[in-house]
Each structure stands twice: as structure tokens, then as C-alpha cells.
Design a protein around this motif. Structure first.
Motif, PDB file in Angstrom:
ATOM      1  N   SER A 197      26.739  43.401  77.106  1.00 38.63           N
ATOM      2  CA  SER A 197      28.146  43.778  76.970  1.00 38.63           C
ATOM      3  C   SER A 197      28.915  42.829  76.053  1.00 38.63           C
ATOM      4  CB  SER A 197      28.823  43.811  78.346  1.00 38.63           C
ATOM      5  OG  SER A 197      28.210  44.762  79.185  1.00 38.63           O
ATOM      6  N   LEU A 198      28.759  41.513  76.275  1.00 35.73           N
ATOM      7  CA  LEU A 198      29.535  40.549  75.492  1.00 35.73           C
ATOM      8  C   LEU A 198      28.908  40.270  74.128  1.00 35.73           C
ATOM      9  CD1 LEU A 198      30.681  37.952  78.190  1.00 35.73           C
ATOM     10  CD2 LEU A 198      31.954  39.862  77.220  1.00 35.73           C
ATOM     11  N   LYS A 199      27.600  39.938  74.134  1.00 33.57           N
ATOM     12  CA  LYS A 199      26.981  39.548  72.864  1.00 33.57           C
ATOM     13  C   LYS A 199      26.838  40.724  71.907  1.00 33.57           C
ATOM     14  CE  LYS A 199      22.734  37.831  70.754  1.00 33.57           C
ATOM     15  NZ  LYS A 199      21.344  37.334  70.980  1.00 33.57           N
ATOM     16  N   TYR A 200      26.140  41.764  72.354  1.00 34.26           N
ATOM     17  CA  TYR A 200      25.828  42.858  71.433  1.00 34.26           C
ATOM     18  C   TYR A 200      26.986  43.849  71.279  1.00 34.26           C
ATOM     19  CZ  TYR A 200      21.026  41.436  70.727  1.00 34.26           C
ATOM     20  OH  TYR A 200      19.898  40.725  70.354  1.00 34.26           O
ATOM     21  N   VAL A 201      27.466  44.385  72.390  1.00 33.04           N
ATOM     22  CA  VAL A 201      28.482  45.438  72.306  1.00 33.04           C
ATOM     23  C   VAL A 201      29.808  44.899  71.773  1.00 33.04           C
ATOM     24  CG1 VAL A 201      29.778  47.157  73.625  1.00 33.04           C
ATOM     25  CG2 VAL A 201      27.373  46.743  74.144  1.00 33.04           C
ATOM     26  N   THR A 202      30.166  43.663  72.157  1.00 27.73           N
ATOM     27  CA  THR A 202      31.458  43.119  71.749  1.00 27.73           C
ATOM     28  C   THR A 202      31.385  42.327  70.447  1.00 27.73           C
ATOM     29  OG1 THR A 202      32.133  42.958  74.060  1.00 27.73           O
ATOM     30  CG2 THR A 202      33.410  41.688  72.473  1.00 27.73           C
ATOM     31  N   LEU A 203      30.389  41.417  70.308  1.00 25.19           N
ATOM     32  CA  LEU A 203      30.348  40.527  69.142  1.00 25.19           C
ATOM     33  C   LEU A 203      29.494  41.059  67.999  1.00 25.19           C
ATOM     34  CD1 LEU A 203      30.980  37.821  67.750  1.00 25.19           C
ATOM     35  CD2 LEU A 203      29.009  36.843  68.945  1.00 25.19           C
ATOM     36  N   VAL A 204      28.207  41.292  68.261  1.00 33.43           N
ATOM     37  CA  VAL A 204      27.278  41.621  67.176  1.00 33.43           C
ATOM     38  C   VAL A 204      27.636  42.938  66.498  1.00 33.43           C
ATOM     39  CG1 VAL A 204      24.860  42.071  66.616  1.00 33.43           C
ATOM     40  CG2 VAL A 204      25.436  40.262  68.221  1.00 33.43           C
ATOM     41  N   LEU A 205      28.154  43.909  67.245  1.00 34.63           N
ATOM     42  CA  LEU A 205      28.540  45.182  66.618  1.00 34.63           C
ATOM     43  C   LEU A 205      29.632  44.999  65.563  1.00 34.63           C
ATOM     44  CD1 LEU A 205      28.576  47.998  69.345  1.00 34.63           C
ATOM     45  CD2 LEU A 205      26.877  47.527  67.587  1.00 34.63           C
ATOM     46  N   ARG A 206      30.350  43.895  65.620  1.00 34.94           N
ATOM     47  CA  ARG A 206      31.368  43.621  64.606  1.00 34.94           C
ATOM     48  C   ARG A 206      30.735  43.211  63.280  1.00 34.94           C
ATOM     49  NH1 ARG A 206      35.825  39.576  66.090  1.00 34.94           N
ATOM     50  NH2 ARG A 206      36.718  40.607  64.264  1.00 34.94           N
ATOM     51  N   ALA A 207      29.511  42.672  63.329  1.00 32.28           N
ATOM     52  CA  ALA A 207      28.841  42.202  62.117  1.00 32.28           C
ATOM     53  C   ALA A 207      28.120  43.363  61.442  1.00 32.28           C
ATOM     54  CB  ALA A 207      27.859  41.083  62.465  1.00 32.28           C
ATOM     55  N   ASP A 208      28.888  44.353  61.025  1.00 32.74           N
ATOM     56  CA  ASP A 208      28.280  45.512  60.358  1.00 32.74           C
ATOM     57  C   ASP A 208      28.293  45.328  58.852  1.00 32.74           C
ATOM     58  OD1 ASP A 208      30.747  47.570  59.291  1.00 32.74           O
ATOM     59  OD2 ASP A 208      31.274  46.005  60.739  1.00 32.74           O
ATOM     60  N   ARG A 253      28.935  47.272  55.957  1.00 32.32           N
ATOM     61  CA  ARG A 253      29.521  48.541  55.505  1.00 32.32           C
ATOM     62  C   ARG A 253      29.194  49.677  56.475  1.00 32.32           C
ATOM     63  NH1 ARG A 253      29.694  48.807  48.927  1.00 32.32           N
ATOM     64  NH2 ARG A 253      30.175  46.608  48.566  1.00 32.32           N
ATOM     65  N   GLY A 254      29.330  49.377  57.756  1.00 30.79           N
ATOM     66  CA  GLY A 254      29.120  50.384  58.783  1.00 30.79           C
ATOM     67  C   GLY A 254      27.710  50.476  59.306  1.00 30.79           C
ATOM     68  N   GLU A 255      26.760  49.769  58.682  1.00 29.77           N
ATOM     69  CA  GLU A 255      25.368  49.835  59.106  1.00 29.77           C
ATOM     70  C   GLU A 255      24.986  48.588  59.883  1.00 29.77           C
ATOM     71  OE1 GLU A 255      23.351  52.318  58.801  1.00 29.77           O
ATOM     72  OE2 GLU A 255      24.574  53.595  57.517  1.00 29.77           O
ATOM     73  N   GLY A 256      24.049  48.749  60.825  1.00 27.30           N
ATOM     74  CA  GLY A 256      23.563  47.630  61.614  1.00 27.30           C
ATOM     75  C   GLY A 256      22.067  47.497  61.517  1.00 27.30           C
ATOM     76  N   GLY A 257      21.505  46.619  62.341  1.00 32.53           N
ATOM     77  CA  GLY A 257      20.073  46.392  62.315  1.00 32.53           C
ATOM     78  C   GLY A 257      19.741  45.076  61.646  1.00 32.53           C
ATOM     79  N   ILE A 258      18.529  44.591  61.898  1.00 34.56           N
ATOM     80  CA  ILE A 258      18.143  43.267  61.434  1.00 34.56           C
ATOM     81  C   ILE A 258      18.150  43.173  59.914  1.00 34.56           C
ATOM     82  CG2 ILE A 258      15.667  43.786  61.472  1.00 34.56           C
ATOM     83  CD1 ILE A 258      17.290  40.459  62.533  1.00 34.56           C
ATOM     84  N   MET A 259      17.702  44.224  59.192  1.00 29.20           N
ATOM     85  CA  MET A 259      17.681  44.156  57.735  1.00 29.20           C
ATOM     86  C   MET A 259      19.092  44.186  57.166  1.00 29.20           C
ATOM     87  SD  MET A 259      14.534  43.751  57.110  1.00 29.20           S
ATOM     88  CE  MET A 259      14.537  43.818  55.320  1.00 29.20           C
ATOM     89  N   GLU A 317      18.662  45.291  71.054  1.00 27.53           N
ATOM     90  CA  GLU A 317      18.712  45.314  69.587  1.00 27.53           C
ATOM     91  C   GLU A 317      18.911  46.733  69.052  1.00 27.53           C
ATOM     92  OE1 GLU A 317      18.471  43.190  66.946  1.00 27.53           O
ATOM     93  OE2 GLU A 317      18.682  41.449  68.230  1.00 27.53           O
ATOM     94  N   ALA A 318      18.452  47.725  69.805  1.00 29.49           N
ATOM     95  CA  ALA A 318      18.527  49.109  69.336  1.00 29.49           C
ATOM     96  C   ALA A 318      19.963  49.582  69.172  1.00 29.49           C
ATOM     97  CB  ALA A 318      17.775  50.032  70.290  1.00 29.49           C
ATOM     98  N   LEU A 319      20.850  49.128  70.053  1.00 26.17           N
ATOM     99  CA  LEU A 319      22.233  49.601  69.952  1.00 26.17           C
ATOM    100  C   LEU A 319      22.895  49.074  68.686  1.00 26.17           C
ATOM    101  CD1 LEU A 319      24.656  47.332  70.852  1.00 26.17           C
ATOM    102  CD2 LEU A 319      23.412  47.536  72.996  1.00 26.17           C
ATOM    103  N   TYR A 320      22.443  47.915  68.202  1.00 26.84           N
ATOM    104  CA  TYR A 320      22.952  47.382  66.927  1.00 26.84           C
ATOM    105  C   TYR A 320      22.271  48.064  65.744  1.00 26.84           C
ATOM    106  CZ  TYR A 320      23.916  44.018  63.186  1.00 26.84           C
ATOM    107  OH  TYR A 320      24.284  43.439  62.003  1.00 26.84           O
ATOM    108  N   ALA A 321      20.972  48.284  65.866  1.00 20.74           N
ATOM    109  CA  ALA A 321      20.225  48.897  64.765  1.00 20.74           C
ATOM    110  C   ALA A 321      20.684  50.319  64.484  1.00 20.74           C
ATOM    111  CB  ALA A 321      18.727  48.881  65.085  1.00 20.74           C
ATOM    112  N   ASP A 322      21.072  51.063  65.534  1.00 17.80           N
ATOM    113  CA  ASP A 322      21.456  52.463  65.369  1.00 17.80           C
ATOM    114  C   ASP A 322      22.956  52.671  65.238  1.00 17.80           C
ATOM    115  OD1 ASP A 322      18.869  53.678  65.491  1.00 17.80           O
ATOM    116  OD2 ASP A 322      18.813  53.218  67.613  1.00 17.80           O
ATOM    117  N   MET A 323      23.704  51.580  65.066  1.00 21.49           N
ATOM    118  CA  MET A 323      25.151  51.689  64.952  1.00 21.49           C
ATOM    119  C   MET A 323      25.563  52.586  63.789  1.00 21.49           C
ATOM    120  SD  MET A 323      27.922  48.631  64.309  1.00 21.49           S
ATOM    121  CE  MET A 323      26.975  48.043  62.902  1.00 21.49           C
ATOM    122  N   GLY A 324      24.847  52.496  62.672  1.00 24.11           N
ATOM    123  CA  GLY A 324      25.219  53.278  61.499  1.00 24.11           C
ATOM    124  C   GLY A 324      25.093  54.770  61.692  1.00 24.11           C
TER     125      GLY A 324
END
Length: 629
Positions: free
Chosen positions: A70-81, A83-89, A236-243
Motif C-alpha cells: 500500500s505505502l511503497k508500491y501503490v503510494t510511492l513507486v506508482l508516482r515514478a512513471d 510518461r505514464g509507463e511503469g515496470g523495471i525497464m 512488482e506487477a502492479l507497477y509493471a502494468d500501470m501503463g
């Protein structure tokens, strides 16, 4: 009335995206209740099942979901997009763009990013294996007679899953969301049933239970973390599939469906173990009694297949991005949907992954054995993400150093603890994803370094294009009908394919186009920036096409866009000339001989541009050349 209709349409779209996100994004973490509690109290971890320990473990799981997901991925890491895309690459590209190529951090960040991407490949192999295997193992709970058939049935399900990849998921994908939504509803309902029977488990919601457990038994807690982390795999999947879905649907799916369902089920399994400690061998399948086992096996198998599908599709996507960023050789990329550009299929990756997954299932034999391999891959990837996020916050967005350290340092400490706990399992299976990651890192670095050496070699022998055309057209060869498109690498030089064509055929097409594909370190290039056309002389043109690392590389479609720039193509009169370079290793070059040989082998086995750039293969003419590295 107009505002009302627009508002209704927007709400329907948000609901549809949220439902889709439930199916695609959260299948992996959603299937964790199948094996997490069982692994925590397994004999291998040596954690006695008693009331204080149970309250402590359940509290750590629930608060881990709150802090890590909730805090790390959903709140913080999702902000590090990016241009709207996420994921490790995407995060790697964003982090590297925040520092210059001359920065002392550039190469270390590249290694961190490649390690994270390589660990993702390991996760993409272990997830289908452990998820499907743990679902089929429910049959053992019904009757021990099914035990000999668990591994063969798992292999059969996985082979069927990989076999249908070439057809894409456009037809069945629409059912993913509803099925996984039913899965989370069932998880929550089972949890409520057991909580109502043993409501004392609600004391585990107090974080003091988890902290007290850690303070009283630090060694035991450290060991337990190696299994507790299984509850967070898939974050990690919720960040990778953000786009694919956007931040809001991903966040809504988590807070309104996924988090409540998971929390209730972990509390419910805790309540079951409080009342019936004998259910510790497989608490998930014993939550509702014997009558529910077979229906749960069917539902959990469907859920794990969907979770596996998400990781398989993610592997294809990461591979395509790695190719675009220059870390892997070109491969055949098939587009399985005319409507959804993101749905791709890479045959080589598909069958190689299936082979390794089957070896993992047969070799490890049970979900308990695979759990050791799973944890270290997940925690190492989490650690890489936290490191990259710091550099994005500090150097990309320019936040205060102490704020960045506070924001990421807390999560870094947790990641280190979880990763360290899983290092205890290296000899028991943790070596598997580490070995896969090492192989992938060396492969990607070898391909990148080899390409750089090839380009440097070609630059030393480059013939300036403009001067060559002036000399050639002063006394031109015979010009034939049609259009010739010569693929030309970035930089000022005459394509080798054109030199070979002139040497052997002694003709020049009436219209000659030099095409250069530029790969940007952003996910997608806007359509109005896709194509640039420059007229050279005597019906010769330079066309520059720009792609991001998540763009579909459709050359004919890009050429259609040239019409707006005054350059129109007839597909039936257009031929593509490609220079196939045969790389020859050279002793004393820029890399060790074994790496040069590996690069040469990959280069010779790489598919041609018709496979990767969606160029009509019947219009491609290949002309070979040799280059030393």
C-alpha cells in the motif's frame, strides 16, 4: 445533460479498467494465500505453531501488505512513471535519464536495472510453476491417492497454457477480470467464515503483536520473514502494468477489492489454525471443510493460470523493451491482436520459458521446494526497485536529499531484511533465480558491448552519405522502376546493403530511401514526432522513424505517415534492402574471446528486420557483410 453523460461514461470506463486491472495486475499476489501460511509454519522453518507465534506472523503479514504494497508500491513507486509507463525497464530508463552518461552512477545504475530485469525473468519462470503446482496440490488434501499425479497434471496444464500463447488472449482475456474478482470475493468470504468462528484472531490487526514477536524471538522472526515475504510476491506487477490501466484503476482495485480480500483470508487462515492446529499442513484448502476442496481446486487452478498468463505476457513485454533498448538481439515478434497493440507473442521466449518452467516443476517437485526460490527473486527485485526510485526522486525530480533518503531509506531497510532472510534458502532453491539472473545479465551486457564494438568498427570505415551520392549521381548507374528502402543505422554513412547492390546489380532504383530507426529511452513517442523526412537529391530521401521502447515497430505504418511530408509509397513497388552482418570474433578485441564468440553466435541467430519491424518478408532482400569485433 452533456455533463451527466460524460460523467457516466467516465465512471463506466474507470469501472471497466479497474475490473481489468484486478484480472491482469493482481493475479500473482492474489494466489499467494495458497501457500504462504503453509510455508511459514512448515517443519523446514522450525516455527512452532502456538498462539503468540500465530498472532505475530499474521500481524506481520497484514502490516507487510500495508507497508510494502500500500505505502511503497501503490503510494510511492506508482508516482515514478516514465510518461505514464511503469515496470523495471521503464524505471531503468527514467533513472538513467536522471544522470548523465559521464556520471559515476551511470554504469552502476545500468547494472542494477539489468539485474532487476533479469530477476523478473526468474520470477516469470517461478510464478507459473509454484502457482499452478500449489493449486493442483489441493487434490492431495482430498485424498493422498492423487499425490503421484500432481506433477504430471501441473506439467499438462502448463504445456497447454504455453501452447495457446501464439493465439493471444484477446478472446479469453475479457474473462480474466470477472474470474479473479470472484476469486477475491471467495477469499474474503472464506476468511469471514473462519473469523466469525474464532474472532480472537482480530487481535493480530494490532501491530504490537508483530513487533512483540520480532522483539521476543528475533532469530525466529528472521527465519519467518523468508516465508512471510511470499504474501507480497506480485507487488512488482502492479507497477509493471500501470501503463495498461493507469494509476487510478490500479489503486482502486487494490484498496477496494484486493487488499480486503487478502487481509480477510490471512486472518481467516489464522483463525482456522487457532481453532484447528492440525490444519497446518494446508490451511487454505481446509477453511470450509472437505466439501469445498474440489471446487476450490478448480477455482484456484483458473486463478493461477490467469496469474501465470500475466507473468508470461510480462516476459514478452520486457523482452521487447530490452530489444528496443539494445540489450537483447532482435527476435521474431508476433502481434496477436489487431486492437490491442500491447498483446505480443515471441516464439523463442515462449518455448524456452516453457522448457525451464517444466524443468523447475519436475526438479523441485512441490510448491514448498519452489517457495525457497521464489522469495529471493521477489525480494531482490523489490530492492532494485527501491534503489532506482531513489535516483529518480533525487536526480530526476530534484527533491531534497534528506527527503529522498527518508522516503526510500525506510523501504530499503525492509527490503534488505527480507532479502537477507531469503539468503538462508540459497542452498535450498534460492540459487535457481540467482543463476538465471547471472546468465541474463551477462547475456544482455555481452549484447550491448558487442553492438557498441560493431558500431565503432563500422564508423572507422564509414562513407559519408551526402558525398557518396554527389559522386554517384554525377555519373549515375541505370535507374530501374520502383522504390528501394535501405535500412541505415544511426550515424552518417552509406548502408552496406546499397554498396553490395550497386556492386552486384549495378542499378539504382528510381526512388531511393534511406531509413533510420531511432530508439528513444522513453516508453512511447507521440505520433506527430514519429517520422521526419529529408529530401537529399535526385529522388533520394532520408527518413527517420522514432520509437519508444514500448512502441509497436510497424515500418509500413510509419511509412504511410510520410504522406503528410510529401512522400508516398506503393507497397507493391517497394523493396526493403537489409544488410545481414556476420560477426567474426577477433583475438585481442574489446571483450574476452568467449564473450565475443557468444555475441557472434547471438548475432548470427538473430531474426532479420522483417520479423522485428513488421516488414513484409516477401519484400525483403538481404545482402550479407562481415565485420570483426
Amino acid at each position: 445533460m452533456g455533463y451527466s453523460l460524460a460523467s457516466t461514461s467516465s465512471k463506466n470506463s474507470l469501472a471497466a479498467l479497474t475490473l481489468a486491472a484486478i484480472g491482469i495486475v493482481y493475479g500473482d499476489i492474489g494466489t499467494s494465500p495458497l501457500y504462504t501460511m503453509k510455508e511459514v509454519f512448515s517443519l523446514e522453518h522450525g516455527i512452532p505453531l502456538n498462539e503468540p507465534n500465530l498472532f505475530g506472523v499474521v500481524s506481520l503479514i497484514v502490516w507487510g501488505l500495508i507497508i510494502i504494497v500500500s505505502l511503497k508500491y501503490v503510494t510511492l513507486v506508482l508516482r515514478a512513471d516514465n510518461r505514464g509507463e511503469g515496470g523495471i525497464m521503464a524505471l531503468v530508463a527514467l533513472a538513467l535519464s536522471s544522470v548523465t552518461t559521464k556520471s559515476r552512477w551511470y554504469y552502476p545504475l545500468t547494472l542494477v536495472g539489468l539485474l532487476g530485469a533479469s530477476l523478473f525473468y526468474g520470477d516469470g519462470i517461478i510464478t507459473p510453476a509454484i502457482s499452478v503446482l500449489s493449486a493442483i496440490e489441493g487434490l492431495e488434501v482430498a485424498t493422498p491417492r492423487f499425490q503421484p499425479y500432481v506433477v504430471p497434471l501441473t506439467v499438462a496444464v502448463l504445456v497447454a497454457l504455453y501452447a495457446v500463447q501464439r493465439k493471444g488472449t484477446a478472446g479469453i482475456g475479457k474473462w480474466f477480470g470477472p474470474i479473479v474478482l470472484v476469486w477475491f470475493i471467495v477469499l474474503g468470504a472464506m476468511g469471514i467464515v473462519n473469523i466469525m468462528e474464532t474472532p480472537e484472531i482480530l487481535r493480530a490487526l494490532n501491530p504490537a503483536n508483530g513487533l512483540g514477536f520480532a522483539i521476543r524471538y528475533p532469530g525466529l522472526t528472521f527465519i519467518a520473514l523468508g516465508a512471510i515475504v511470499l504474501a507480497f510476491t506480485g507487488a512488482e506487477a502492479l507497477y509493471a502494468d500501470m501503463g495498461h490501466f493507469g494509476k487510478k484503476p490500479v489503486r482502486m482495485a487494490w484498496f477496494f477489492v484486493v487488499f480486503p480480500g487478502l487481509t480477510l483470508n490471512y486472518l481467516g487462515q489464522g483463525a482456522l489454525l487457532l481453532a484447528h492446529p492440525s490444519a497446518v499442513d494446508n490451511p487454505f484448502y481446509q477453511q470450509l471443510g472437505p466439501w469445498s476442496i474440489y471446487p476450490l481446486v478448480v477455482l484456484s487452478t483458473m486463478a493461477t493460470v490467469i496469474a501465470s498468463q500475466a507473468t508470461i505476457s510480462g516476459t514478452f513485454s520486457v523482452t521487447q523493451q530490452a530489444i528496443a533498448l539494445g540489450f537483447l538481439p532482435r527476435m521474431e515478434v508476433c502481434y496477436t491482436s489487431e486492437r490491442e497493440k500491447g498483446q505480443i507473442y515471441i516464439p523463442f521466449v515462449n518455448w524456452l520459458q516453457l522448457a525451464i518452467v517444466v524443468l523447475a516443476v519436475v526438479g523441485f517437485g512441490s510448491s514448498s521446494n519452489l517457495a525457497a526460490a521464489y522469495g529471493i527473486a521477489a525480494t531482490a527485485t523489490m530492492l532494485m526497485t527501491t534503489i532506482l526510485t531513489f535516483f529518480v526522486l533525487r536526480y530526476g525530480w530534484g527533491y531534497n536529499l534528506w527527503l529522498c533518503l527518508a522516503a526510500t531509506g525506510f523501504f530499503f531497510t525492509i527490503d534488505i531484511l527480507l532479502f537477507s532472510a531469503n539468503t538462508l534458502k540459497i542452498l535450498h532453491g534460492g540459487w535457481f533465480p540467482i543463476a538465471l539472473a547471472i546468465v541474463m545479465v551477462f547475456t544482455m551486457l555481452t549484447w550491448r558491448d558487442g553492438r557498441n564494438l560493431v558500431f565503432e568498427n563500422l564508423k572507422r570505415h564509414v562513407i559519408p552519405l551526402q558525398a557518396f551520392l554527389e559522386s554517384l549521381l554525377a555519373n549515375p548507374p541505370q535507374r530501374v522502376e520502383g522504390t528501394a528502402i535501405f535500412f541505415r543505422p544511426e550515424g552518417d554513412g552509406v548502408p552496406h546493403a546499397m554498396l553490395h547492390n550497386l556492386l552486384h546489380n549495378k542499378v539504382l532504383h528510381e526512388r531511393t530511401v534511406f531509413l533510420t530507426v531511432h530508439n528513444a529511452d522513453i516508453p512511447k513517442v507521440p505520433p506527430d514526432e514519429r517520422v521526419r523526412v529529408e529530401e537529399l537529391q535526385h529522388e533520394c530521401y532520408q527518413v527517420d522513424i522514432h520509437y519508444g521502447f514500448k512502441d509497436e515497430r510497424d515500418i509500413p505504418l510509419a511509412l504511410e505517415m510520410c504522406k503528410a511530408h510529401g512522400l508516398e509509397f506503393d507497397p507493391m513497388e517497394t523493396s526493403y534492402f537489409i544488410s545481414r552482418q556476420h560477426v567474426i570474433p577477433k583475438v585481442g578485441g574489446g571483450m574476452a574471446m568467449w564473450r565475443e564468440t557468444l555475441f557472434a553466435t547471438m548475432s548470427q541467430n538473430a531474426r532479420d528486420a522483417a520479423d522485428y519491424y513488421r516488414v513484409p518478408s516477401n519484400r525483403v532482400i538481404e545482402l550479407g557483410s562481415q565485420v570483426e569485433i
